[in-house]
Scaffold this active site. Sequence first.
Site, mmCIF file in Angstrom:
data_model
loop_
_atom_site.group_PDB
_atom_site.id
_atom_site.type_symbol
_atom_site.label_atom_id
_atom_site.label_comp_id
_atom_site.label_asym_id
_atom_site.label_seq_id
_atom_site.Cartn_x
_atom_site.Cartn_y
_atom_site.Cartn_z
ATOM 1 N N ASP A 53 0.948 -1.111 0.112
ATOM 2 C CA ASP A 53 -0.323 0.183 0.056
ATOM 3 C C ASP A 53 1.357 1.044 0.062
ATOM 4 O O ASP A 53 1.827 1.043 -0.845
ATOM 5 C CB ASP A 53 -0.963 0.272 1.403
ATOM 6 N N HIS A 111 -3.798 6.473 3.181
ATOM 7 C CA HIS A 111 -4.191 4.384 3.168
ATOM 8 C C HIS A 111 -3.537 3.318 3.724
ATOM 9 O O HIS A 111 -4.883 2.815 4.485
ATOM 10 C CB HIS A 111 -4.089 4.818 1.108
ATOM 11 N N SER A 132 -11.336 -0.932 -1.045
ATOM 12 C CA SER A 132 -10.117 -0.993 -0.495
ATOM 13 C C SER A 132 -9.714 -1.426 1.146
ATOM 14 O O SER A 132 -9.382 -1.468 1.934
ATOM 15 C CB SER A 132 -9.341 0.499 -0.504
#
Length: 704
Positions: free
Chosen positions: A374, A427, A623
């Site tokens: 990520d 994220h 996600s």
Amino acid sequence: MNMRRLLSFVLGLGLILGSTVLLGNSSANAAVLSEPSYLGKPVVGLIIKYKDGVVPVDFFGNQVAIDAAGGKLTKGVDVGLGLYSASFAKPTDEKTALAIAATLTADNRIQAVYLDHFLSSASFKAVSPKLAVLKASSAPTGLTIKDAWSSANPSSPKVSLSWKEPTKLNGGVIWGYRISKYDSASRTWFDLVSNTKSTHTALNTSMFITAGENSKYRVAAITKTANSKYMAISAYSSTATGVATAIPQAPFLSSAGRITSATPVVTWSLQNKIDKGGLAVTYTVTATASDNSSATCTTSSTSCTLSGLQSGLNYGVQITATNARGSSTSAIVPETLDPMLNMQWYLSADHGINANDAWKVTKGSPSIVVAVIDTGITSHPDLDANIVTGYDFISNATNARDGNGRDADPSDPGDWNTSKSESSSWHGTHVSGIIAAVSNSIGITGIAPNVKISPVRVLGANGGTEADIAAGINWAIGVSISGVPTNQYPAKVVNLSIGSSSTSSCYSNSATQLAIDESKRRNVTLVTAAGNDNHYASGSYPGNCFGNITIGASGYYSDRAYYSNFSYYDSQRAVYIGVDISAPGGDDRAGSNLPAGGEIWSTLNDGKTGPGQPTYGKEEGTSMASPVAAGVVALMYSVWPSLTDDQVWNILSSTAKPFDSSSDCTSQMASATLTDGTVINTGFCGVGIIDAGAAVAAVVALNK
Ligand SMILES: [Ca+2]
Ligand SMILES: [Ca+2]
Ligand SMILES: [Ca+2]
């Protein structure tokens, strides 16, 4: 897509979307693959597969065979499994890249050349419809708003809007209306409904409404010509404001823990008018002992004193808030003291994955590592204790924003985008918290709070290249990568919350597919997001590769989240292809009165550009669904580390919960056969919603 797990005859269906471009070179027998096809997306470099026995970098440190590109390629990095990247100075178009790749294939040391593109995190972006010009009508008039609360759905605030048709249509006819709502937080208007496609002049809505808060609306008319060729939108009407009501939210107990005094004072957080559902509230505290004796106190204040409790007994405390619309009760103060547990609806048995039943068996083993491929990681008191060594695989320093290429520090410096006015997403920090936030006295708990996270950084300011993503997967599962230290914490589970926003295919022998094949050989489970395009998941790369488990997103009401990609039905073979299984990823349509507004609450950072202070926040997307699944798989391996990847899938799919009966996911199910012979039903959103409690129980049963 891993229908290959279900039925062997669907092998090769990855070629359905996109096309393979073969520029064969007969003398060298090499091939150039446009891979995946991005419909014109810029190419950032090439991924070169050298023939067995060829060392990609020569004695002088130069990369073999890239001179043929006439200086347009610079030396890249080792991707693992015999693949090596090479970079263009600046992104180029596919046609030019294919021509250069074709030149390279003339070299008989090269087996194949692939194009490399940027992929991005699977975040949702809305697209507004475009309207051509026609002389617009006058604005609608007489807009009114009323509280439309209904006892059928007491926790859902609702308003009823009505207005009058425009007086001047200017030659058009009404096609529909656009309803716009004011967002007081950002002080901007947004389109609640872009068009109603209806001449009705009323709307009941619960979207984006918070009980107790002023809701302000305006409405515009959309007209069309008789032949529908042109459309126009009027000015907005005057605004109307009203307040919706609903049952109150459950308060947060601030005197959490077990009661030891006979006359304890119980306190809870002050509720504002929104928490109270827009109405006056009274509170009732109940303390229940292990022998089922209980005591209560009632007040309209924020604390009350229980009496008559017996020393020597442990009590569980609950609080109920009641207004004229009904009441809400907090969870019994749980054994873990993570105070934000009640924001984590996705863990519950009713709406989420039934984590409590799984936790009766395990909260994870510290020897199980989940690699999060990520944006990297930020320091967070609810994560730090569970983070083990990771690596930063972003090879381009501009994209990396940490001043260099690959390095040992996977810290996330932020992926803000000034030209798009986008703050950093953090994220990787959000995804990691969903899997393994620490169970302690602060914040949230992860699904597997005792497992470890290895942060593998591949997504930078512009997203991540396939070369870097494949290298990250390879390193995470223990494949050696030249120039990078051997991974001391090889993963049992790999999470890829990454998707391509445009249709693309996953070809056999691509860098990512080879990495996934190697994962399976090593009995590592690779979990991928299905993508957020509200379209076929079989077009979203890398979720559409073979052998991984592709996760669609569900919302609070056990239905498909509005953005989640879905399966398509192959009528010839009578199978669904695309999404394997769903997990909670959040759906903000569920209502802002719900915990976290129906989205997924996890660890974040408050920095707009570079990292600031650790915090928490809500996100939605596949996600978020993918790490929910990764956390459950980590719990399964914690019970029995020698479980095979196929067993993981067989158990996850045969123990999945059904979607809500009214969900579009339940229609048109088709049967499929697992590798252990079990026949299951699968459909539009995969086989069902992951049930952690049932999956862990099945692992225990298998291991007996
Ligand atoms: Ca770096
Ligand atoms: Ca770094
Ligand atoms: Ca915590």
